[in-house]
Design an enzyme around this catalytic site. Structure first.
Site, PDB file in Angstrom:
ATOM      1  N   HIS A 148      52.135  34.545  38.800  1.00  0.00           N
ATOM      2  CA  HIS A 148      53.005  35.701  39.042  1.00  0.00           C
ATOM      3  C   HIS A 148      54.520  35.471  38.922  1.00  0.00           C
ATOM      4  O   HIS A 148      55.265  36.435  38.841  1.00  0.00           O
ATOM      5  CB  HIS A 148      52.751  36.292  40.441  1.00  0.00           C
ATOM      6  CG  HIS A 148      51.472  37.030  40.602  1.00  0.00           C
ATOM      7  ND1 HIS A 148      50.857  37.692  39.579  1.00  0.00           N
ATOM      8  CD2 HIS A 148      50.683  37.232  41.706  1.00  0.00           C
ATOM      9  CE1 HIS A 148      49.745  38.272  40.033  1.00  0.00           C
ATOM     10  NE2 HIS A 148      49.607  38.001  41.315  1.00  0.00           N
ATOM     11  N   HIS A 161      52.725  45.228  41.886  1.00  0.00           N
ATOM     12  CA  HIS A 161      51.643  44.688  42.710  1.00  0.00           C
ATOM     13  C   HIS A 161      51.423  45.510  43.994  1.00  0.00           C
ATOM     14  O   HIS A 161      51.293  44.944  45.090  1.00  0.00           O
ATOM     15  CB  HIS A 161      51.951  43.226  43.042  1.00  0.00           C
ATOM     16  CG  HIS A 161      50.739  42.369  43.205  1.00  0.00           C
ATOM     17  ND1 HIS A 161      49.750  42.648  44.123  1.00  0.00           N
ATOM     18  CD2 HIS A 161      50.350  41.248  42.569  1.00  0.00           C
ATOM     19  CE1 HIS A 161      48.821  41.708  44.046  1.00  0.00           C
ATOM     20  NE2 HIS A 161      49.148  40.853  43.108  1.00  0.00           N
ATOM     21  N   GLU A 186      46.500  46.398  38.772  1.00  0.00           N
ATOM     22  CA  GLU A 186      47.694  45.847  38.132  1.00  0.00           C
ATOM     23  C   GLU A 186      47.548  45.961  36.625  1.00  0.00           C
ATOM     24  O   GLU A 186      46.708  45.292  36.028  1.00  0.00           O
ATOM     25  CB  GLU A 186      47.860  44.386  38.512  1.00  0.00           C
ATOM     26  CG  GLU A 186      47.987  44.130  39.999  1.00  0.00           C
ATOM     27  CD  GLU A 186      47.533  42.724  40.367  1.00  0.00           C
ATOM     28  OE1 GLU A 186      48.144  41.754  39.912  1.00  0.00           O
ATOM     29  OE2 GLU A 186      46.545  42.601  41.105  1.00  0.00           O
TER      30      GLU A 186
HETATM   31  C1  BGC Z   1      45.637  37.873  41.771  1.00  0.00           C
HETATM   32  C2  BGC Z   1      45.007  37.256  42.974  1.00  0.00           C
HETATM   33  C3  BGC Z   1      46.088  36.870  43.931  1.00  0.00           C
HETATM   34  C4  BGC Z   1      46.877  38.115  44.292  1.00  0.00           C
HETATM   35  C5  BGC Z   1      48.040  37.815  45.204  1.00  0.00           C
HETATM   36  C6  BGC Z   1      46.389  39.086  42.199  1.00  0.00           C
HETATM   37  O1  BGC Z   1      47.011  39.658  41.105  1.00  0.00           O
HETATM   38  O2  BGC Z   1      44.702  38.191  40.772  1.00  0.00           O
HETATM   39  O3  BGC Z   1      44.217  36.131  42.620  1.00  0.00           O
HETATM   40  O4  BGC Z   1      45.567  36.287  45.089  1.00  0.00           O
HETATM   41  O5  BGC Z   1      47.372  38.706  43.120  1.00  0.00           O
HETATM   42  O6  BGC Z   1      48.876  36.884  44.647  1.00  0.00           O
END
Ligand code: BGC
Length: 377
Positions: free
Chosen positions: A134, A205, A342
């Protein structure tokens, strides 16, 4: 005569009242701004409150471009906040869940925090075991500007991600515009340019619970995803490269299905994700036109969320890692108390030449749009 003068005076007074009060009425209709504290490095951070004609309200901070609250009417007009988050900036700074944030430079995982572009191997920050997950846009202070128009109240956020930040090449100028429309949509327009070849995957998110944040798990929500295939993962949640048919699997949401109906089935992919934590390959493809990707419905409130996007992929994450986080208004967020939809390019695309490309080159203009539209039934 006197009567006429009195009438004229009254009329003038009436007009003056309208003229004088008009800006006030406008001011109320404008986006509101309030302080949200200071970032770790002392920068002032604000909270912008966007409202529309139907009582919908989005509070967004320029810290991470985070949607802090999203207040939406239910079928009886009762307003609830439908996204998870924190009351205080410090909690966002310390948090690891990416609640409501703009995610980048690369949404989701890059295996072994490495990729090769134009013959150069770039090593990224490892923040998820051996992987990069991320990026860090969610903890940066963005520059905010009110760009409201007849389409609705709108907040523009810009950020310059410097060459080498978290290991990524190129100075990347990113712009994200949130618009709250009078059709009860939260529209997100992303754009970016770079001065060196780089990779880019931006998303938001938000963790949704259409019954209201903190009000139990999301297992009774019905979900439809317009995708015939998904990208299965390995034990580190990295796509194996296969585009697998959803037919006959718990990943088939082509017709609306209750999220909890199959989530605990004896399925290898569900076990690896501890539930749903996968990317769906949207049927709309990567042509880049805005198409419906998913629809979620919560039967008690009657709230419906429709997600449309120009992106080729959609990550459904069912909050499998939520473990009793204390969130807004003292609510405790347990496992599966929210779901994320997402919109994105596929995880680890820089290491999968067969996936739609995430490369951005100088002279190119990155542009994507996602709309979260709310209604009731
Ligand atoms: C991911 C998860 C992660 C979450 C928080 C999601 O987009 O796919 O694996 O735990 O974000 O970071």
């Amino acid at each position: 005569m006197t009567l006429r003068v009195t009438a004229a005076v009254m009329l003038a007074f009436f007009i003056a009242t309208i003229v004088v009060s008009a800006p006030q009425a406008e001011a109320k209709a404008n986006m509101q701004k309030q302080s949200f504290g200071k970032s770790e490095d002392g920068q002032p951070v604000d909270l912008y409150i966007l409202t529309n004609k139907h009582g919908m309200e989005a509070a967004i901070t320029n810290y991470g471009g985070t949607v802090v609250t999203l207040k939406v009417p239910d079928r009886n007009g009762k307003i609830d906040d439908v996204v998870l988050g924190y009351d205080k900036l410090d909690d966002y700074a310390a948090g690891k869940a990416y609640f409501g944030a703009i995610v980048g430079r690369y949404a989701n995982r890059i295996a072994h925090a490495k990729f090769t572009l134009d013959g150069t191997t770039y090593t990224l920050a490892k923040n998820d075991g051996d992987n990069h997950l991320h990026g860090g846009f969610n903890k940066r202070v963005w520059t905010a500007k009110d760009v409201s128009s007849s389409h609705g109240q709108a907040l523009e956020l810009t950020y310059l991600s410097k060459d080498g930040e978290e290991g990524f090449p190129g100075n990347l100028s990113v712009k994200v515009v949130y618009t709250l429309t009078n059709q009860n949509e939260l529209k997100i327009d992303y754009s970016a340019t770079t001065d060196k070849d780089t990779v880019l995957n931006l998303t938001n998110h938000c963790y949704f619970n259409l019954a209201g944040q903190g009000n139990g798990d999301i297992l009774q929500h019905q979900l439809m995803i317009r995708a015939d295939r998904f990208t299965p993962v390995d034990a580190n949640l990295i796509p194996t490269g296969e585009l697998r048919s959803v037919k006959g699997t718990p990943f088939d949401f082509t017709t609306a299905t209750v999220i909890g109906a199959r989530i605990d089935q004896d399925d290898q992919q569900l076990k690896l994700g501890r539930g749903y934590d996968h990317n769906w390959v949207l049927n709309s493809g990567s042509a880049g036109s805005l198409s419906l990707a998913a629809q979620a419905y919560e039967p008690h409130s009657g709230r419906v969320l429709e997600v449309s996007t120009t992106q080729p992929g959609l990550q459904l994450y069912t909050g499998n890692f939520l473990d009793g986080i204390r969130g807004k208004q003292g609510k405790i967020y347990n496992r599966r108390y929210a779901f994320c939809l997402e919109t994105q390019h596929f995880p680890d695309s820089p290491n999968h030449p067969d996936f739609p490309s995430t490369v951005l080159k100088p002279g190119q203009h990155y542009q994507s749009t996602t709309v979260y539209a709310f209604s009731t039934r």
